[in-house]
Design a protein around this motif. Structure first.
Motif, PDB file in Angstrom:
ATOM      1  N   VAL A   1      31.496  53.253  39.314  1.00  0.00           N
ATOM      2  CA  VAL A   1      32.225  52.170  38.656  1.00  0.00           C
ATOM      3  C   VAL A   1      33.683  52.154  39.108  1.00  0.00           C
ATOM      4  N   ALA A   2      34.308  53.326  39.177  1.00  0.00           N
ATOM      5  CA  ALA A   2      35.707  53.403  39.597  1.00  0.00           C
ATOM      6  C   ALA A   2      35.882  52.895  41.019  1.00  0.00           C
ATOM      7  N   SER A   3      34.951  53.281  41.901  1.00  0.00           N
ATOM      8  CA  SER A   3      35.031  52.839  43.291  1.00  0.00           C
ATOM      9  C   SER A   3      34.901  51.328  43.402  1.00  0.00           C
ATOM     10  N   ASN A   4      33.913  50.772  42.698  1.00  0.00           N
ATOM     11  CA  ASN A   4      33.719  49.318  42.744  1.00  0.00           C
ATOM     12  C   ASN A   4      34.933  48.581  42.180  1.00  0.00           C
ATOM     13  N   THR A   5      35.485  49.090  41.082  1.00  0.00           N
ATOM     14  CA  THR A   5      36.627  48.426  40.445  1.00  0.00           C
ATOM     15  C   THR A   5      37.849  48.458  41.347  1.00  0.00           C
ATOM     16  N   LEU A   6      38.121  49.607  41.945  1.00  0.00           N
ATOM     17  CA  LEU A   6      39.303  49.722  42.796  1.00  0.00           C
ATOM     18  C   LEU A   6      39.147  48.924  44.085  1.00  0.00           C
ATOM     19  N   GLN A   7      37.931  48.909  44.642  1.00  0.00           N
ATOM     20  CA  GLN A   7      37.717  48.146  45.878  1.00  0.00           C
ATOM     21  C   GLN A   7      37.873  46.644  45.634  1.00  0.00           C
ATOM     22  N   GLY A   8      37.497  46.195  44.433  1.00  0.00           N
ATOM     23  CA  GLY A   8      37.607  44.765  44.138  1.00  0.00           C
ATOM     24  C   GLY A   8      38.815  44.404  43.311  1.00  0.00           C
ATOM     25  N   PHE A   9      39.812  45.293  43.267  1.00  0.00           N
ATOM     26  CA  PHE A   9      40.948  45.080  42.375  1.00  0.00           C
ATOM     27  C   PHE A   9      41.711  43.798  42.716  1.00  0.00           C
ATOM     28  N   GLU A  10      41.885  43.520  44.003  1.00  0.00           N
ATOM     29  CA  GLU A  10      42.620  42.319  44.404  1.00  0.00           C
ATOM     30  C   GLU A  10      41.905  41.054  43.935  1.00  0.00           C
ATOM     31  N   ILE A  11      40.579  41.072  44.051  1.00  0.00           N
ATOM     32  CA  ILE A  11      39.794  39.910  43.604  1.00  0.00           C
ATOM     33  C   ILE A  11      39.893  39.757  42.091  1.00  0.00           C
ATOM     34  N   LEU A  12      39.868  40.876  41.367  1.00  0.00           N
ATOM     35  CA  LEU A  12      39.987  40.818  39.912  1.00  0.00           C
ATOM     36  C   LEU A  12      41.330  40.213  39.501  1.00  0.00           C
ATOM     37  N   ARG A  13      42.405  40.618  40.191  1.00  0.00           N
ATOM     38  CA  ARG A  13      43.729  40.084  39.867  1.00  0.00           C
ATOM     39  C   ARG A  13      43.818  38.605  40.190  1.00  0.00           C
ATOM     40  N   LEU A  14      43.289  38.220  41.331  1.00  0.00           N
ATOM     41  CA  LEU A  14      43.361  36.810  41.738  1.00  0.00           C
ATOM     42  C   LEU A  14      42.622  35.910  40.756  1.00  0.00           C
ATOM     43  N   ASN A  15      41.500  36.422  40.211  1.00  0.00           N
ATOM     44  CA  ASN A  15      40.698  35.619  39.292  1.00  0.00           C
ATOM     45  C   ASN A  15      41.057  35.868  37.825  1.00  0.00           C
ATOM     46  N   ARG A  16      42.047  36.744  37.590  1.00  0.00           N
ATOM     47  CA  ARG A  16      42.536  37.041  36.246  1.00  0.00           C
ATOM     48  C   ARG A  16      41.404  37.472  35.300  1.00  0.00           C
ATOM     49  N   VAL A  17      40.594  38.397  35.787  1.00  0.00           N
ATOM     50  CA  VAL A  17      39.482  38.918  34.968  1.00  0.00           C
ATOM     51  C   VAL A  17      39.610  40.436  34.826  1.00  0.00           C
ATOM     52  N   GLU A  18      40.851  40.929  34.816  1.00  0.00           N
ATOM     53  CA  GLU A  18      41.041  42.378  34.729  1.00  0.00           C
ATOM     54  C   GLU A  18      40.564  42.946  33.397  1.00  0.00           C
ATOM     55  N   GLU A  19      40.744  42.167  32.315  1.00  0.00           N
ATOM     56  CA  GLU A  19      40.503  42.711  30.979  1.00  0.00           C
ATOM     57  C   GLU A  19      39.076  43.196  30.763  1.00  0.00           C
ATOM     58  N   PRO A  20      38.039  42.384  31.073  1.00  0.00           N
ATOM     59  CA  PRO A  20      36.673  42.904  30.860  1.00  0.00           C
ATOM     60  C   PRO A  20      36.350  44.112  31.737  1.00  0.00           C
ATOM     61  N   PHE A  21      36.909  44.148  32.947  1.00  0.00           N
ATOM     62  CA  PHE A  21      36.655  45.290  33.816  1.00  0.00           C
ATOM     63  C   PHE A  21      37.392  46.527  33.323  1.00  0.00           C
ATOM     64  N   GLU A  22      38.591  46.324  32.761  1.00  0.00           N
ATOM     65  CA  GLU A  22      39.316  47.456  32.165  1.00  0.00           C
ATOM     66  C   GLU A  22      38.533  48.016  30.983  1.00  0.00           C
ATOM     67  N   LYS A  23      37.979  47.115  30.162  1.00  0.00           N
ATOM     68  CA  LYS A  23      37.193  47.545  29.013  1.00  0.00           C
ATOM     69  C   LYS A  23      35.980  48.347  29.455  1.00  0.00           C
ATOM     70  N   ARG A  24      35.292  47.843  30.473  1.00  0.00           N
ATOM     71  CA  ARG A  24      34.112  48.541  30.988  1.00  0.00           C
ATOM     72  C   ARG A  24      34.500  49.893  31.572  1.00  0.00           C
ATOM     73  N   PHE A  25      35.618  49.934  32.274  1.00  0.00           N
ATOM     74  CA  PHE A  25      36.086  51.172  32.884  1.00  0.00           C
ATOM     75  C   PHE A  25      36.387  52.210  31.805  1.00  0.00           C
ATOM     76  N   MET A  26      37.080  51.795  30.748  1.00  0.00           N
ATOM     77  CA  MET A  26      37.435  52.723  29.680  1.00  0.00           C
ATOM     78  C   MET A  26      36.195  53.195  28.924  1.00  0.00           C
ATOM     79  N   GLU A  27      35.192  52.326  28.786  1.00  0.00           N
ATOM     80  CA  GLU A  27      33.943  52.740  28.151  1.00  0.00           C
ATOM     81  C   GLU A  27      33.277  53.852  28.963  1.00  0.00           C
ATOM     82  N   ARG A  28      33.330  53.736  30.292  1.00  0.00           N
ATOM     83  CA  ARG A  28      32.770  54.778  31.162  1.00  0.00           C
ATOM     84  C   ARG A  28      33.548  56.080  31.017  1.00  0.00           C
TER      85      ARG A  28
END
Length: 257
Positions: A50-77
């Motif tokens: 999960v950490a690898s996928n999140t960090l690799q796609g971090f730029e896409i997450l920022r561009l699409n402004r969807v960081e919050e659900p991914f942060e929530k999922r990351f913290m749950e892990r």
């Protein structure tokens, strides 16, 4: 233990009984220790994924402004991983406490026994000190050894999982050169991962998978984690081999390339 038997048989029988109790406790704690260690290993693996996928796609997450659900999922892990680690720590502490308690109780009872024998004039101070030291050497070495031994067994299971090759990781050497000018055809491919333990069925990833990719096309692979995106790429890269079906590159079987 043999020397203790020569000096005092009842005392030696007590030391043997304590050693046997420690061995039984080790058999009781062993399977649970292995299971918890494997759960920690699996949780670490999932967290790293999960950490690898999140960090690799971090730029896409920022561009699409969807960081919050991914942060929530990351913290749950993170929280799930820490809970599993905490369970292992609690169980390991419990195991050590039980073994230490057995050793302490044995030491106290042995001192009471030799004091009683000395009070009756049946044992001198030298023999009493020797018996206590010799039996403690036997019992307390086992108190320290068995928890360590259970952790080693658990580590061995994890080592075998990580380092030993399985049936899917094979080398398929072909004689044909790689030439890709027209298309890649995947025809009725079935693929399942092997069972991780006896009695378990292997996890099926693909069933009757068929598609064609033309040279120069751009293809999007979309799916939830574990859907088979990476597995498909590993099949196309010949890391894995299909259980049934064929993969052809410009009409040549991939296994011959």
């Amino acid at each position: 233990m043999g020397i203790i038997f020569l000096i005092d048989v009842p005392y030696a029988l007590a030391a043997f009984a304590a050693s046997l109790l420690l061995a039984v406790l080790s058999l009781y704690f062993g399977p649970r220790t292995i299971k918890l260690e494997q759960e920690v290993s699996q949780a670490n693996e999932e967290f790293s994924h999960v950490a690898s996928n999140t960090l690799q796609g971090f730029e896409i997450l920022r561009l699409n402004r969807v960081e919050e659900p991914f942060e929530k999922r990351f913290m749950e892990r993170v929280q799930a991983l820490e809970r599993i680690k905490q369970n292992l720590r609690y169980f390991s502490d419990l195991q050590r406490a039980v073994f230490m308690s057995v050793g302490t109780i044995y030491t106290i009872l042995s001192m009471i026994y030799v004091a009683w024998r000395m009070q009756r004039g049946e044992m001198d101070l030298t023999s009493a000190a020797f018996l206590i030291q010799a039996s403690n050497l036997v019992v307390w070495e086992l108190v320290m050894f068995f928890p360590f031994y259970n952790r080693v067994k658990a580590a061995t299971e994890i080592y075998n999982k990580i380092c030993l090759s399985d049936d899917t990781e094979q080398s398929f050497e072909g004689s044909q050169p790689f030439v890709f000018r027209r298309e890649i055809n995947v025809e009725a491919v079935d693929f399942s991962y092997p069972a991780e333990a006896k009695g378990e069925e292997g996890r099926e990833v693909f069933h009757n998978l068929s598609f064609t990719v033309k040279q120069g096309e751009k293809v999007l692979l979309k799916g939830v984690s574990g859907a088979g995106k990476s597995t498909l790429l590993q099949l196309l890269a010949k890391v894995y081999s299909p259980d049934t079906g064929l993969i052809r590159v410009d009409g040549v079987d991939l296994q011959e390339i």
